[in-house]
Design a protein around this motif. Structure first.
Motif, PDB file in Angstrom:
ATOM      1  N   VAL A 110       7.621 -33.629 -18.093  1.00  0.00           N
ATOM      2  CA  VAL A 110       6.241 -33.312 -18.460  1.00  0.00           C
ATOM      3  C   VAL A 110       5.733 -31.976 -17.929  1.00  0.00           C
ATOM      4  CG1 VAL A 110       3.839 -34.071 -18.240  1.00  0.00           C
ATOM      5  CG2 VAL A 110       5.622 -35.737 -18.728  1.00  0.00           C
ATOM      6  N   LEU A 111       5.709 -31.826 -16.619  1.00  0.00           N
ATOM      7  CA  LEU A 111       4.918 -30.748 -16.026  1.00  0.00           C
ATOM      8  C   LEU A 111       5.358 -29.326 -16.371  1.00  0.00           C
ATOM      9  CD1 LEU A 111       3.919 -32.108 -12.502  1.00  0.00           C
ATOM     10  CD2 LEU A 111       2.522 -31.842 -14.548  1.00  0.00           C
ATOM     11  N   PRO A 112       6.637 -28.948 -16.253  1.00  0.00           N
ATOM     12  CA  PRO A 112       6.984 -27.550 -16.548  1.00  0.00           C
ATOM     13  C   PRO A 112       6.540 -27.094 -17.933  1.00  0.00           C
ATOM     14  CG  PRO A 112       8.799 -28.624 -15.423  1.00  0.00           C
ATOM     15  CD  PRO A 112       7.819 -29.704 -15.770  1.00  0.00           C
ATOM     16  N   ALA A 113       6.849 -27.897 -18.968  1.00  0.00           N
ATOM     17  CA  ALA A 113       6.466 -27.515 -20.330  1.00  0.00           C
ATOM     18  C   ALA A 113       4.955 -27.560 -20.511  1.00  0.00           C
ATOM     19  CB  ALA A 113       7.148 -28.438 -21.338  1.00  0.00           C
ATOM     20  N   THR A 114       4.309 -28.586 -19.966  1.00  0.00           N
ATOM     21  CA  THR A 114       2.857 -28.723 -20.124  1.00  0.00           C
ATOM     22  C   THR A 114       2.120 -27.588 -19.428  1.00  0.00           C
ATOM     23  OG1 THR A 114       3.050 -31.137 -20.239  1.00  0.00           O
ATOM     24  CG2 THR A 114       0.876 -30.231 -19.729  1.00  0.00           C
ATOM     25  N   LEU A 115       2.538 -27.244 -18.223  1.00  0.00           N
ATOM     26  CA  LEU A 115       1.876 -26.174 -17.485  1.00  0.00           C
ATOM     27  C   LEU A 115       2.118 -24.816 -18.135  1.00  0.00           C
ATOM     28  CD1 LEU A 115       2.634 -27.399 -13.860  1.00  0.00           C
ATOM     29  CD2 LEU A 115       0.415 -27.369 -14.998  1.00  0.00           C
ATOM     30  N   ALA A 116       3.344 -24.613 -18.670  1.00  0.00           N
ATOM     31  CA  ALA A 116       3.619 -23.362 -19.383  1.00  0.00           C
ATOM     32  C   ALA A 116       2.782 -23.281 -20.653  1.00  0.00           C
ATOM     33  CB  ALA A 116       5.102 -23.265 -19.718  1.00  0.00           C
ATOM     34  N   LEU A 117       2.598 -24.414 -21.317  1.00  0.00           N
ATOM     35  CA  LEU A 117       1.788 -24.446 -22.540  1.00  0.00           C
ATOM     36  C   LEU A 117       0.325 -24.151 -22.228  1.00  0.00           C
ATOM     37  CD1 LEU A 117       1.825 -25.133 -25.611  1.00  0.00           C
ATOM     38  CD2 LEU A 117       1.192 -27.471 -24.960  1.00  0.00           C
ATOM     39  N   VAL A 118      -0.206 -24.816 -21.209  1.00  0.00           N
ATOM     40  CA  VAL A 118      -1.611 -24.613 -20.846  1.00  0.00           C
ATOM     41  C   VAL A 118      -1.840 -23.202 -20.324  1.00  0.00           C
ATOM     42  CG1 VAL A 118      -3.455 -25.347 -19.292  1.00  0.00           C
ATOM     43  CG2 VAL A 118      -1.998 -27.057 -20.390  1.00  0.00           C
ATOM     44  N   GLY A 119      -0.968 -22.745 -19.415  1.00  0.00           N
ATOM     45  CA  GLY A 119      -1.119 -21.406 -18.864  1.00  0.00           C
ATOM     46  C   GLY A 119      -0.989 -20.332 -19.920  1.00  0.00           C
ATOM     47  N   GLY A 120      -0.017 -20.493 -20.832  1.00  0.00           N
ATOM     48  CA  GLY A 120       0.149 -19.524 -21.907  1.00  0.00           C
ATOM     49  C   GLY A 120      -1.022 -19.535 -22.874  1.00  0.00           C
ATOM     50  N   HIS A 121      -1.537 -20.727 -23.142  1.00  0.00           N
ATOM     51  CA  HIS A 121      -2.678 -20.831 -24.055  1.00  0.00           C
ATOM     52  C   HIS A 121      -3.922 -20.168 -23.475  1.00  0.00           C
ATOM     53  CE1 HIS A 121      -5.498 -22.560 -26.934  1.00  0.00           C
ATOM     54  NE2 HIS A 121      -6.230 -22.947 -25.901  1.00  0.00           N
ATOM     55  N   MET A 122      -4.094 -20.261 -22.159  1.00  0.00           N
ATOM     56  CA  MET A 122      -5.259 -19.642 -21.535  1.00  0.00           C
ATOM     57  C   MET A 122      -5.285 -18.139 -21.776  1.00  0.00           C
ATOM     58  SD  MET A 122      -5.225 -21.767 -17.938  1.00  0.00           S
ATOM     59  CE  MET A 122      -6.438 -20.704 -17.167  1.00  0.00           C
ATOM     60  N   ILE A 123      -4.108 -17.539 -21.902  1.00  0.00           N
ATOM     61  CA  ILE A 123      -4.020 -16.104 -22.174  1.00  0.00           C
ATOM     62  C   ILE A 123      -4.043 -15.842 -23.682  1.00  0.00           C
ATOM     63  CG2 ILE A 123      -2.624 -14.024 -21.839  1.00  0.00           C
ATOM     64  CD1 ILE A 123      -1.408 -15.488 -19.375  1.00  0.00           C
ATOM     65  N   ASP A 124      -3.323 -16.676 -24.422  1.00  0.00           N
ATOM     66  CA  ASP A 124      -3.198 -16.463 -25.867  1.00  0.00           C
ATOM     67  C   ASP A 124      -4.512 -16.672 -26.609  1.00  0.00           C
ATOM     68  OD1 ASP A 124      -1.001 -16.160 -28.096  1.00  0.00           O
ATOM     69  OD2 ASP A 124      -2.298 -17.802 -28.757  1.00  0.00           O
ATOM     70  N   ARG A 125      -5.406 -17.486 -26.051  1.00  0.00           N
ATOM     71  CA  ARG A 125      -6.655 -17.749 -26.760  1.00  0.00           C
ATOM     72  C   ARG A 125      -7.507 -16.504 -26.914  1.00  0.00           C
ATOM     73  NH1 ARG A 125      -9.148 -21.485 -21.946  1.00  0.00           N
ATOM     74  NH2 ARG A 125      -9.525 -19.834 -20.416  1.00  0.00           N
ATOM     75  N   GLU A 126      -7.257 -15.500 -26.064  1.00  0.00           N
ATOM     76  CA  GLU A 126      -7.991 -14.248 -26.206  1.00  0.00           C
ATOM     77  C   GLU A 126      -7.605 -13.544 -27.512  1.00  0.00           C
ATOM     78  OE1 GLU A 126     -10.282 -13.905 -24.254  1.00  0.00           O
ATOM     79  OE2 GLU A 126      -9.725 -14.957 -22.418  1.00  0.00           O
ATOM     80  N   TYR A 127      -6.354 -13.750 -27.944  1.00  0.00           N
ATOM     81  CA  TYR A 127      -5.942 -13.212 -29.239  1.00  0.00           C
ATOM     82  C   TYR A 127      -6.641 -13.967 -30.371  1.00  0.00           C
ATOM     83  CZ  TYR A 127      -1.955 -10.983 -26.865  1.00  0.00           C
ATOM     84  OH  TYR A 127      -1.156 -10.239 -26.041  1.00  0.00           O
ATOM     85  N   GLY A 128      -6.553 -15.303 -30.305  1.00  0.00           N
ATOM     86  CA  GLY A 128      -7.100 -16.119 -31.384  1.00  0.00           C
ATOM     87  C   GLY A 128      -8.598 -15.974 -31.538  1.00  0.00           C
TER      88      GLY A 128
END
Length: 265
Positions: free
Chosen positions: A65-83
């Motif tokens: 769970v955690l590695p993929a979930t944390l990478a997804l959440v952390g990456g999304h926090m940055i990627d949402r600035e694009y969206g």
């Protein structure tokens, strides 16, 4: 704007983001699966203890769970600035992109602690209220809290280089989450082997006193591994692209996608 101000802004935005609920659901799934495993053991007459439930939760969190979930959440926090189209508007604010990136990474660390606390709370409730396990002591509860929350934060530190690399282009954070998931599956093979204390995701075992740590695991070795991970992350942040480069790359990718969509019609 100061780093503290940026961090407060990121925390506020994250609290309103649905991706946080998705992460909490993943944590709930991990604890639920661990509880089911314990129930199966009890159903065949085996005597189960709270420390075993804590052990299984940490294992499932680390490998599933955690590695993929944390990478997804952390990456999304940055990627949402694009969206949201806000990355371009940030150009008007005298804030270096590196500082913004550090604020987002720190906010991701707070999210990892939230996931750890949630996982521990659900584990405690499951062990005491649902399964009514033996061996629920103050020392056992404190150890479970230390191991579950500690491994949550350390798993996040282990995947921070992946998160930073996923900031290079819009939508790349999903690939980063996939890479983190593959790394977490590797833990199944690394396990308690002699390389577990040098593999970033399992290096935390020795630091939190997890029973699956290798007998030869040394906390100093694990600390050196995480120091190396932090050094790599710092180097990636320092040499991250400029605002202009990121916006231009995002615009080009969006233009190519638009042209492909028109060509397919």
């Amino acid at each position: 704007m100061s780093l503290r101000g940026l961090l407060c802004c990121e925390v506020t935005k994250t609290k309103r983001d649905n991706i946080l609920l998705a992460g909490l659901a993943a944590v709930l799934l991990s604890v639920g699966y661990s509880t089911f495993q314990m129930y199966l053991g009890m159903s065949v007459g085996e005597r189960m203890y709270f420390d075993l439930l804590s052990y299984v939760v940490v294992f499932n969190n680390t490998t599933l769970v955690l590695p993929a979930t944390l990478a997804l959440v952390g990456g999304h926090m940055i990627d949402r600035e694009y969206g949201a189209g806000t990355l371009k508007s940030i150009l008007t604010i005298p804030v270096p992109f590196q500082r913004l990136l550090v604020a987002k990474l720190l906010a991701g660390g707070l999210v990892s602690l939230l996931f750890g606390i949630t996982s521990f709370t659900l584990t405690l409730a499951s062990g005491t209220l649902l399964l009514r396990l033996d061996g629920v002591t103050v020392d056992g509860i404190c150890l479970a809290c230390w191991q579950i929350c500690g491994m949550s934060l350390l798993c996040y530190l282990a995947v921070t280089p992946v998160i930073v690399l996923a900031t290079r282009r819009r939508g790349l954070y999903t690939v980063g989450a996939g890479v983190a998931f593959l790394l977490s599956l590797t833990c199944l093979f690394v396990g308690s082997s002699s390389v577990s204390d040098v593999f970033p995701i399992t290096a935390g075992y020795a630091l939190v006193g997890y029973a699956a740590a290798s007998e030869t695991a040394a906390p100093l070795t694990s600390l050196a591994v995480f120091a190396g991970v932090l050094a790599i992350t710092a180097a990636l942040v320092r040499h991250s692209p400029s605002y202009d480069s990121l916006v231009a790359t995002s615009a080009k990718a969006k233009g190519r996608a638009s042209r492909k969509a028109k060509a397919s019609q």
